[in-house]
Design an enzyme around this catalytic site. Structure first.
Site, PDB file in Angstrom:
ATOM      1  N   ARG A  69       0.842  -1.197   0.000  1.00 41.65           N
ATOM      2  CA  ARG A  69       0.000   0.000   0.000  1.00 41.65           C
ATOM      3  C   ARG A  69       0.879   1.249   0.000  1.00 41.65           C
ATOM      4  O   ARG A  69       2.005   1.223   0.491  1.00 41.65           O
ATOM      5  CB  ARG A  69      -0.915   0.006   1.229  1.00 41.65           C
ATOM      6  CG  ARG A  69      -2.133  -0.899   1.084  1.00 41.65           C
ATOM      7  CD  ARG A  69      -3.054  -0.833   2.299  1.00 41.65           C
ATOM      8  NE  ARG A  69      -2.388  -1.330   3.485  1.00 41.65           N
ATOM      9  CZ  ARG A  69      -1.851  -0.580   4.423  1.00 41.65           C
ATOM     10  NH1 ARG A  69      -1.913   0.743   4.349  1.00 41.65           N
ATOM     11  NH2 ARG A  69      -1.258  -1.120   5.462  1.00 41.65           N
ATOM     12  N   TYR A 197      -1.538  -3.493  -6.967  1.00 42.48           N
ATOM     13  CA  TYR A 197      -1.274  -4.250  -5.755  1.00 42.48           C
ATOM     14  C   TYR A 197      -2.405  -4.214  -4.734  1.00 42.48           C
ATOM     15  O   TYR A 197      -2.881  -3.130  -4.360  1.00 42.48           O
ATOM     16  CB  TYR A 197       0.018  -3.749  -5.071  1.00 42.48           C
ATOM     17  CG  TYR A 197       0.462  -4.766  -4.058  1.00 42.48           C
ATOM     18  CD1 TYR A 197       1.166  -5.899  -4.460  1.00 42.48           C
ATOM     19  CD2 TYR A 197       0.073  -4.668  -2.736  1.00 42.48           C
ATOM     20  CE1 TYR A 197       1.500  -6.874  -3.554  1.00 42.48           C
ATOM     21  CE2 TYR A 197       0.411  -5.644  -1.825  1.00 42.48           C
ATOM     22  CZ  TYR A 197       1.122  -6.744  -2.236  1.00 42.48           C
ATOM     23  OH  TYR A 197       1.452  -7.726  -1.350  1.00 42.48           O
ATOM     24  N   LYS A 206      -9.799  -2.525   1.379  1.00 38.80           N
ATOM     25  CA  LYS A 206      -9.494  -1.375   2.242  1.00 38.80           C
ATOM     26  C   LYS A 206     -10.283  -0.136   1.814  1.00 38.80           C
ATOM     27  O   LYS A 206     -10.767   0.614   2.652  1.00 38.80           O
ATOM     28  CB  LYS A 206      -7.996  -1.070   2.210  1.00 38.80           C
ATOM     29  CG  LYS A 206      -7.118  -2.254   2.581  1.00 38.80           C
ATOM     30  CD  LYS A 206      -7.370  -2.722   3.988  1.00 38.80           C
ATOM     31  CE  LYS A 206      -6.399  -3.830   4.367  1.00 38.80           C
ATOM     32  NZ  LYS A 206      -6.516  -4.223   5.771  1.00 38.80           N
ATOM     33  N   HIS A 226     -10.703  -2.599  11.261  1.00 34.94           N
ATOM     34  CA  HIS A 226      -9.600  -3.458  10.793  1.00 34.94           C
ATOM     35  C   HIS A 226      -9.406  -4.581  11.810  1.00 34.94           C
ATOM     36  O   HIS A 226      -8.437  -4.597  12.562  1.00 34.94           O
ATOM     37  CB  HIS A 226      -8.337  -2.589  10.673  1.00 34.94           C
ATOM     38  CG  HIS A 226      -7.200  -3.219   9.942  1.00 34.94           C
ATOM     39  ND1 HIS A 226      -5.897  -2.814  10.115  1.00 34.94           N
ATOM     40  CD2 HIS A 226      -7.151  -4.218   9.031  1.00 34.94           C
ATOM     41  CE1 HIS A 226      -5.099  -3.523   9.337  1.00 34.94           C
ATOM     42  NE2 HIS A 226      -5.832  -4.400   8.670  1.00 34.94           N
ATOM     43  N   SER A 248      -1.488  -3.689  10.295  1.00 26.18           N
ATOM     44  CA  SER A 248      -1.121  -4.550   9.174  1.00 26.18           C
ATOM     45  C   SER A 248       0.114  -5.394   9.508  1.00 26.18           C
ATOM     46  O   SER A 248       1.093  -4.877  10.051  1.00 26.18           O
ATOM     47  CB  SER A 248      -0.834  -3.688   7.947  1.00 26.18           C
ATOM     48  OG  SER A 248      -1.987  -2.932   7.633  1.00 26.18           O
ATOM     49  N   CYS A 250       0.517  -7.654  11.738  1.00 20.21           N
ATOM     50  CA  CYS A 250       0.778  -7.793  13.179  1.00 20.21           C
ATOM     51  C   CYS A 250       0.003  -8.942  13.812  1.00 20.21           C
ATOM     52  O   CYS A 250      -0.194  -8.974  15.020  1.00 20.21           O
ATOM     53  CB  CYS A 250       0.478  -6.491  13.895  1.00 20.21           C
ATOM     54  SG  CYS A 250       1.696  -5.212  13.531  1.00 20.21           S
ATOM     55  N   ASP A 275      -9.463  -9.928   8.680  1.00 14.42           N
ATOM     56  CA  ASP A 275      -8.946  -8.581   8.398  1.00 14.42           C
ATOM     57  C   ASP A 275      -9.938  -7.453   8.673  1.00 14.42           C
ATOM     58  O   ASP A 275      -9.541  -6.385   9.089  1.00 14.42           O
ATOM     59  CB  ASP A 275      -8.481  -8.508   6.934  1.00 14.42           C
ATOM     60  CG  ASP A 275      -7.556  -7.332   6.646  1.00 14.42           C
ATOM     61  OD1 ASP A 275      -6.606  -7.119   7.417  1.00 14.42           O
ATOM     62  OD2 ASP A 275      -7.785  -6.621   5.652  1.00 14.42           O
ATOM     63  N   ARG A 364       2.083 -12.060  -0.666  1.00 13.84           N
ATOM     64  CA  ARG A 364       0.741 -12.396  -0.163  1.00 13.84           C
ATOM     65  C   ARG A 364       0.171 -13.617  -0.872  1.00 13.84           C
ATOM     66  O   ARG A 364       0.548 -13.930  -2.000  1.00 13.84           O
ATOM     67  CB  ARG A 364      -0.207 -11.213  -0.415  1.00 13.84           C
ATOM     68  CG  ARG A 364       0.176  -9.927   0.318  1.00 13.84           C
ATOM     69  CD  ARG A 364      -0.580  -9.764   1.604  1.00 13.84           C
ATOM     70  NE  ARG A 364      -0.048  -8.705   2.441  1.00 13.84           N
ATOM     71  CZ  ARG A 364      -0.610  -8.316   3.585  1.00 13.84           C
ATOM     72  NH1 ARG A 364      -1.711  -8.892   4.026  1.00 13.84           N
ATOM     73  NH2 ARG A 364      -0.057  -7.376   4.325  1.00 13.84           N
TER      74      ARG A 364
HETATM   75  P1  GTP Z   1      -2.616  -7.739   7.344  1.00 12.50           P
HETATM   76  O1  GTP Z   1      -3.108  -8.772   6.385  1.00 12.50           O
HETATM   77  O2  GTP Z   1      -1.469  -6.929   6.773  1.00 12.50           O
HETATM   78  O3  GTP Z   1      -3.683  -6.829   7.881  1.00 12.50           O
HETATM   79  O4  GTP Z   1      -1.878  -8.477   8.559  1.00 12.50           O
HETATM   80  P2  GTP Z   1      -2.262  -9.482   9.738  1.00 12.50           P
HETATM   81  O5  GTP Z   1      -2.526  -8.684  10.968  1.00 12.50           O
HETATM   82  O6  GTP Z   1      -3.295 -10.456   9.311  1.00 12.50           O
HETATM   83  O7  GTP Z   1      -0.858 -10.199   9.985  1.00 12.50           O
HETATM   84  P3  GTP Z   1      -0.434 -11.749   9.987  1.00 12.50           P
HETATM   85  O8  GTP Z   1      -1.289 -12.596  10.877  1.00 12.50           O
HETATM   86  O9  GTP Z   1      -0.324 -12.184   8.589  1.00 12.50           O
HETATM   87  O10 GTP Z   1       1.013 -11.679  10.665  1.00 12.50           O
HETATM   88  C1  GTP Z   1       2.102 -11.082  10.069  1.00 12.50           C
HETATM   89  C2  GTP Z   1       3.407 -11.468  10.709  1.00 12.50           C
HETATM   90  O11 GTP Z   1       3.346 -11.520  12.122  1.00 12.50           O
HETATM   91  C3  GTP Z   1       3.901 -12.831  10.220  1.00 12.50           C
HETATM   92  O12 GTP Z   1       5.260 -12.710   9.920  1.00 12.50           O
HETATM   93  C4  GTP Z   1       3.690 -13.704  11.421  1.00 12.50           C
HETATM   94  O13 GTP Z   1       4.580 -14.779  11.448  1.00 12.50           O
HETATM   95  C5  GTP Z   1       3.868 -12.753  12.610  1.00 12.50           C
HETATM   96  N1  GTP Z   1       3.091 -13.176  13.789  1.00 12.50           N
HETATM   97  C6  GTP Z   1       1.759 -13.423  13.813  1.00 12.50           C
HETATM   98  N2  GTP Z   1       1.375 -13.824  15.059  1.00 12.50           N
HETATM   99  C7  GTP Z   1       2.471 -13.814  15.831  1.00 12.50           C
HETATM  100  C8  GTP Z   1       2.717 -14.122  17.209  1.00 12.50           C
HETATM  101  O14 GTP Z   1       1.823 -14.489  17.970  1.00 12.50           O
HETATM  102  N3  GTP Z   1       4.001 -13.981  17.656  1.00 12.50           N
HETATM  103  C9  GTP Z   1       5.011 -13.570  16.835  1.00 12.50           C
HETATM  104  N4  GTP Z   1       6.244 -13.457  17.350  1.00 12.50           N
HETATM  105  N5  GTP Z   1       4.831 -13.291  15.515  1.00 12.50           N
HETATM  106  C10 GTP Z   1       3.573 -13.404  15.023  1.00 12.50           C
HETATM  107  C1  SPV Z   2      -3.048  -4.571   5.136  1.00  8.72           C
HETATM  108  O1  SPV Z   2      -2.071  -3.945   4.709  1.00  8.72           O
HETATM  109  O2  SPV Z   2      -3.576  -4.304   6.247  1.00  8.72           O
HETATM  110  C2  SPV Z   2      -3.617  -5.690   4.358  1.00  8.72           C
HETATM  111  C3  SPV Z   2      -3.078  -5.958   3.022  1.00  8.72           C
HETATM  112  O3  SPV Z   2      -4.519  -6.351   4.838  1.00  8.72           O
HETATM  113  S1  SPV Z   2      -3.708  -4.905   1.774  1.00  8.72           S
HETATM  114  O4  SPV Z   2      -4.970  -5.469   1.286  1.00  8.72           O
HETATM  115  O5  SPV Z   2      -2.736  -4.853   0.669  1.00  8.72           O
HETATM  116  O6  SPV Z   2      -3.918  -3.582   2.300  1.00  8.72           O
HETATM  117 MN    MN Z   3      -5.161  -5.599   6.880  1.00  5.70          MN
END
Ligand code: GTP
Ligand code: SPV
Ligand code: MN
Length: 579
Positions: A69, A197, A206, A226, A248, A250, A275, A364
């Site tokens: 983004r 993207y 979003k 979110h 994002s 996290c 999400d 992704r």
């Molecule tokens: P968006 O799709 O961008 O909104 O992100 P999201 O919040 O769904 O993030 P996602 O669950 O894909 O996590 C992203 C990163 O955080 C990855 O590299 C994971 O391995 C890491 N991660 C997720 N949960 C944990 C956790 O409980 N502990 C740690 N140390 N890392 C974590």
């Molecule tokens: C984020 O960045 O929080 C996402 C991925 O979930 S995107 O759809 O590219 O914004």
């Molecule tokens: Mn997101």
């Protein structure tokens, strides 16, 4: 195909006159259509076939300058600049329209214009909202098919309701200097140019379900957030639904698909969404959530059998990968996959470690939610699910404890407004710097945050039955940089405390920042943790928190007179409690 909806027919005609496509294709959402989009992209080279062990899986390599983004190119275009707020980039609607008109003029020459009707939310839900995305990208059309309820049924609903969000998108020439993502909330319109993207181009996600929807939600009395939505069922069959807002990359996808570890026998976890959540108060004052999406656009790196087996297995077939590496035998590869070796990096070059990671850190997967073996059938329930707790969280190597609870709703709104987190690769820019990200909505709130907090606070006047509000941090580290908390499946141990608090089954330690667990109330049986780790995870350092409270205060002051008095009061209470 066309439509009986006059407004839609006219809009498509107008856009075609402006953009001059060679063809117009109305998407019906069928499998045949999906297959023909894939076939076309294999021919054009937009998709590459992966090894047959990954059945119906494809790799898309985006332009290397178009991998995340772009917040500095994303605008909220309200007539009054103050309505967009200091949290958004703003452009006057007339200026934005003029700029976009010039960019879109003739931009689809020689290309196909896809008309994509979609429904965000269960097709029969009163809470669902429809949109139409017009795009010249077959990749966008295929992704929208996996991520939303797209096609004939959505079109029928649009014809019935006679209202829809208009999203116009062109990949243009992918020149970052000619890239803009514009939102016109008053006109229910989105215009996006120059990026193919994810969040920039899949306009249902979003742009619609967060920025436009948050604006509508304020007017209509609901919330577009979110947030993931997850069901937790105890061994006794007690079910709770939790909604969690983390910035994002996290941890939302991971928490939404959590697999209970062996030590937590009998617990079951099901995914509603990973999400976005749309939250409404029902007649009884119960907050209910639907997931407007029908698929996942998830972070690939870090996904493996240990961290997220559900996601790892669901992306073995019928998945579009964007910007991952491949192995010598053409299987997709990413950092921490723990299987195989990269041969070709995400840019299509032979892999060499000195060039950085093999898969882009923001690579992704796109996959239908139906492929998640723990997908809850309730995700299709028009009424949504009742929410027991709202959880805020961030990526903080220091300061924020593993978990704490806000004293009440208004305090919880301050906890959300005061959120901060280390930046990630999900947006272009520096990674790893702590920035304020209220409610994980900094990039996504379609109006002034001050008004948004006021809207959140107003829920306390409308219900005496609101969910508890909590804050978690899975990312705290020790002096050597090691994560203090094992995370992933083990996070269930923390969710159990949260549920016990909601059910008034456990008391807590009162601190200046809120209620913390008695260390003995977090089940740590069987965890490989050093002595003292738990104490550190549950510590509140008053000096550091005083600094944090000052930083939050300075940030909130940036919203001037618009800041709700009740939020300023909550902040004053925090400072007084810290002394
Ligand atoms: P968006 O799709 O961008 O909104 O992100 P999201 O919040 O769904 O993030 P996602 O669950 O894909 O996590 C992203 C990163 O955080 C990855 O590299 C994971 O391995 C890491 N991660 C997720 N949960 C944990 C956790 O409980 N502990 C740690 N140390 N890392 C974590
Ligand atoms: C984020 O960045 O929080 C996402 C991925 O979930 S995107 O759809 O590219 O914004
Ligand atoms: Mn997101």
């Amino acid at each position: 195909m066309t439509t009986s909806n006059e407004a839609l027919r006219q809009w498509v005609t107008e856009v075609a006159e402006l953009t001059r496509p060679a063809n117009i294709h109305w998407c019906d959402g069928s499998q045949t259509e999906y297959q023909s989009l894939i076939k076309l992209m294999l021919e054009t080279g937009d998709l590459l076939e992966l090894d047959s062990s990954y059945k119906n899986c494809y790799l898309h390599r985006s332009d290397p300058s178009d991998v995340a983004r772009v917040e500095h190119l994303t605008f909220v275009c309200t007539p009054d600049e103050a309505e967009a707020g200091p949290n958004n980039y703003w452009m006057a609607p007339a200026d934005a329209h003029a700029k976009m008109h010039d960019l879109f003029a003739g931009c689809m020459a020689g290309r196909t214009l896809y008309v994509i009707p979609y429904c965000m939310g269960p097709i029969d839900s009163p809470y669902a909202r429809c949109g139409v995305e017009i795009t010249d990208s077959a990749y966008v059309a295929a992704n929208m098919q996996l991520m939303t309820r797209m096609g004939a049924q959505a079109l029928q609903r649009i014809e019935r309701d006679d209202t829809f969000v208009r999203g116009l998108h062109s990949i243009g020439d992918l020149n970052p200097d000619r890239r803009f993502i514009m939102h016109f909330p008053k006109e229910l319109m989105i215009q996006s140019f120059g990026s193919g993207y994810g969040g920039n181009a899949l306009l249902g996600k979003k742009c619609h379900a967060l920025r436009i929807a948050s604006y509508q939600a304020r007017q209509e009395g609901w919330l577009a957030e979110h947030m993931l939505i997850v069901e937790i069922e105890s061994p006794q069959g007690e079910k709770h639904y939790l909604a969690a807002a983390f910035p994002s990359a996290c941890g939302k996808t991971n928490l939404a698909m959590l697999i209970p570890p062996e030590s937590q026998a009998g617990w079951k976890v099901r995914t509603l969404g990973d999400d976005i959540a749309w939250l409404h108060l029902d007649e009884s004052g119960q907050l209910r959530a639907i997931n407007p999406e029908a698929g996942y656009f998830g972070v690939v790196p870090g996904t493996n059998e240990q961290t997220n087996r559900n996601a790892y297995e669901m992306i073995q077939s019928d998945t579009i990968f964007t910007n991952v590496a491949v192995t010598a035998n053409n299987e997709p590869w990413w950092e921490d996959k723990n299987v195989g070796e990269p041969a070709i990096d995400w840019k299509g070059q032979p892999y060499a470690s000195e060039n950085g990671p093999a898969a882009h850190p923001n690579s992704r997967f796109t996959v239908s939610a139906k492929q998640n073996r723990t997908y809850s059938p309730l995700a299709d329930d028009p009424a949504g699910v009742p929410i027991s707790a709202i959880i805020f969280g961030g990526r903080r190597r220091t300061l924020a404890p593993l978990v704490y609870q806000a004293r009440d709703w208004n305090h919880g709104v301050l906890v959300g407004a005061g959120m901060a987190s280390e930046t990630t690769a999900a947006a272009t820019g520096q990674v790893g710097v702590v920035r304020r990200d209220p409610m994980a909505m900094k990039p996504f709130c379609g109006y002034n945050f001050a008004d948004y907090w006021g809207h959140w606070l107003s829920f306390a006047e409308r219900s005496d039955n609101l969910p508890g509000i909590f804050h978690v941090n899975w990312f705290r580290r020790d002096a050597d940089g090691r994560f203090l908390w094992p995370g992933f499946g083990e996070n269930l141990r923390v969710l159990r405390w949260i549920i016990d608090r909601c059910e008034h089954r456990v008391d807590a330690v009162e601190t200046p920042i809120g209620y913390l667990p008695h260390p003995a109330d977090i089940d740590t049986r069987g965890l490989d943790m050093a002595d003292g780790d738990m104490d550190l995870l549950l510590s509140v350092d008053t000096d550091s928190w005083r600094e944090e409270a000052n930083a939050i205060g300075a940030y909130l002051q940036g919203y001037g007179d618009r800041l709700p008095a009740a939020l300023a009061d909550e902040h004053k209470k925090l400072q007084d409690a810290l002394g």
